[in-house]
Design an enzyme around this catalytic site. Structure first.
Site: not given
Lengths: 351, 351
Positions: B46-47, B85, B253-254, B202, B243
């Site tokens: 999670g950012a 990351r 994002n994801k 997730q 993110d």
């Protein structure tokens, strides 16, 4: 090449698709109750294959009936097999077809003969879909400028598919994958993105497996990566199978197909449906009338060896969705390609 | 309530999110290499949370440095942690923030103090996002006619979310889920569809878990079911985290977020992004410049206890995608809601 269904002389031999890709195991089905269970548990799956499997199931259910029991037993067996799965119309089509033969002839042997004929027909139907579909892909062209990878200089044709409508969903060639197999035989080069297809992963377990076995380059993606590969221009066409096409061209297929169709429209990618005429149900005006199978939520939360959701949360697990006709570029049948408007085109192809 | 990150006095205690929902286990991280590994393996994810975790990582990496080593060690630690990351900008933002403090003060203790301050700030930021987001949901109304479930007669507000941008992606309240938690505290009723979010789940493992723990009704769906629940009118709004937001409003994002955004547009469902200003990166003109992390294909084929794809097939596993600004209805920051045109709105909120 793997055989989805064969007849041993006394049993229907089914490749157990629940165990792919780890194991290649066969199950000999010798009675109607085993066949019901095999269809329900997806040992055999894919609309065309479950049609043929159910036909053998009818034979196995009536073969030992005395003449007195024959008609009653036939009705009971047909009704029971029809409860195995609700969405694919091929199941009902195949059962009604062998039931008619049984009623007309009064013999179980005629049902077996008809089932064997359906097995053969399925190959011819899939081949014809492959022919029409490959021509259509060449017309659409995509990344390879109309050459569909036939020219060694151009990139391969990139196709995205969802679930498995390949050889393992039929007796041999498949519906959605048949244009690829036929094209490859003629020297065309392909690359396929296989959506893994949650929850039961028919895409990664089965489509990737059979494409690999047949020498077609394949890349597995999670279902949620389809937008990214389309956005990156990596998909020339989407081809999927179907479990039932309504009279207006609405298409029921594996859950997630609607997502892919909407993405394809957004990115201007042709969205093609391979449908043997046995999947077309003119008795339903629209896709809203197609019954959608709901399956156990544990397929989502426990299907892959580990528990992946907390206990007691809600899980929604429809096995199919309906893609409206306006998202479908063309429907490829064994009798030719149907284009919008579908109401007229489907009626024409069915007469 | 579960604590994503706490400071024990000598270690950063992380909830090991790779083991949810089966186990609630904590890991005490005592040096910078362990923190790098914890971020890389998604023990903490999670950012916003990885930003704070990395800040503690900087402290752990420099706390034993002699004055002579301090500047060199600081640079090495910061550079190394930045390689854990690539996509979430909060990581770089947090590391640069504590690095500035370290350079200004020359002490590790100041870095620890700043990290603890960030932990506190994160709560305030998430609360503020919750306030603004809940007001926005009430304005949008959806299925509950603008009442967002506050009226006992109206149905609950149905929200769909992807991945986890809840309390477990931050220190406590979360970003995307904060409007739901804040609304629930004020008596509003919600129902959340949690996309399971392949490959690492997730959504089903973490979002469903924390919503359940907090008494919010939740239904897990496979990512490919989102179109069906939207088509059936069951989704009033989509809220996701991010993110990194580029200057033009493009949102990383994801993986799978782009799919959901396209579906939401197709069905006329508002698509909202919850973004602390620490996720906004005005240095990048568009989302095309956001680096996208590629992860090991075995997360797709072996991630859930069973091997789910044949060996030697290609697997594509990008961890994120970029949703273009024109698919985003609004961006909810702790300083207020930003609406199109984003270039102006984001610049205003950042100054």
């Amino acid at each position: 090449m793997l055989q989805t269904i064969t007849w041993t002389g006394t049993a229907a031999r089914l490749l157990d698709q629940t165990r792919l890709p780890s194991e290649t195991a066969y199950v000999d089905v010798v009675d109607e109750r085993q066949m019901w269970d095999a269809i329900k548990r997806l040992v055999v799956r894919g609309a065309p294959a479950i049609g043929v499997a159910a036909a053998f199931g009818v034979y196995l259910g009536i073969k030992d009936a005395t003449p007195d029991q024959f008609a009653t037993r036939l009705d009971a067996v047909c009704e029971h097999l029809k409860t195995s799965r609700p969405t694919a119309v091929n199941l009902f089509w195949a059962i009604d077809r062998v039931r008619d033969v049984a009623l007309r002839t009064g013999t179980a042997q005629a049902v077996l003969d008809e089932s064997l004929r359906m097995l053969e027909e399925d190959n011819a139907v899939c081949r014809a879909i492959g022919d029409h579909g490959f021509k259509l892909l060449q017309e659409l062209g995509g990344g390879s400028g109309g050459k569909a990878g036939l020219d060694g200089e151009t990139p391969p044709l990139n196709v995205l598919t969802h679930c498995n409508a390949g050889g393992l969903a039929t007796v041999r060639y498949g519906t959605a994958l048949s244009p690829i197999y036929v094209g490859a035989e003629r020297g065309a080069r392909f690359h396929v993105f296989a959506d893994e297809t949650r929850p039961l992963l028919q895409g990664s377990r089965i489509t990737a497996y059979e494409l690999k076995q047949n020498g077609i380059p394949v890349t597995v993606i999670c279902d949620n990566m389809a937008a990214t590969v389309m956005r990156d221009g990596k998909v020339d066409a989407v081809i999927v199978g179907t479990d039932r096409v309504a009279a207006n061209g609405d298409v029921a297929n594996k859950i997630g197909t609607l997502n892919v169709a909407i993405l394809a429209k957004h990115f201007g990618v042709p969205f093609l449906v391979a449908a043997p005429t046995s999947s077309i149900d003119l008795s339903l005006a629209t896709g809203d009338q197609i019954p959608i199978e709901q399956r156990d939520g544990r397929e989502v939360s426990e299907g892959m060896g580990r528990i992946t959701a907390p206990p007691d949360v809600g899980i929604y697990n429809p096995a199919f969705d309906v893609t409206p006709a306006d998202l479908v570029t063309a429907i490829i049948t064994e009798r030719g390609v149907v284009r919008p408007p579908y109401t007229e085109g489907l009626r024409a192809v069915m007469t």
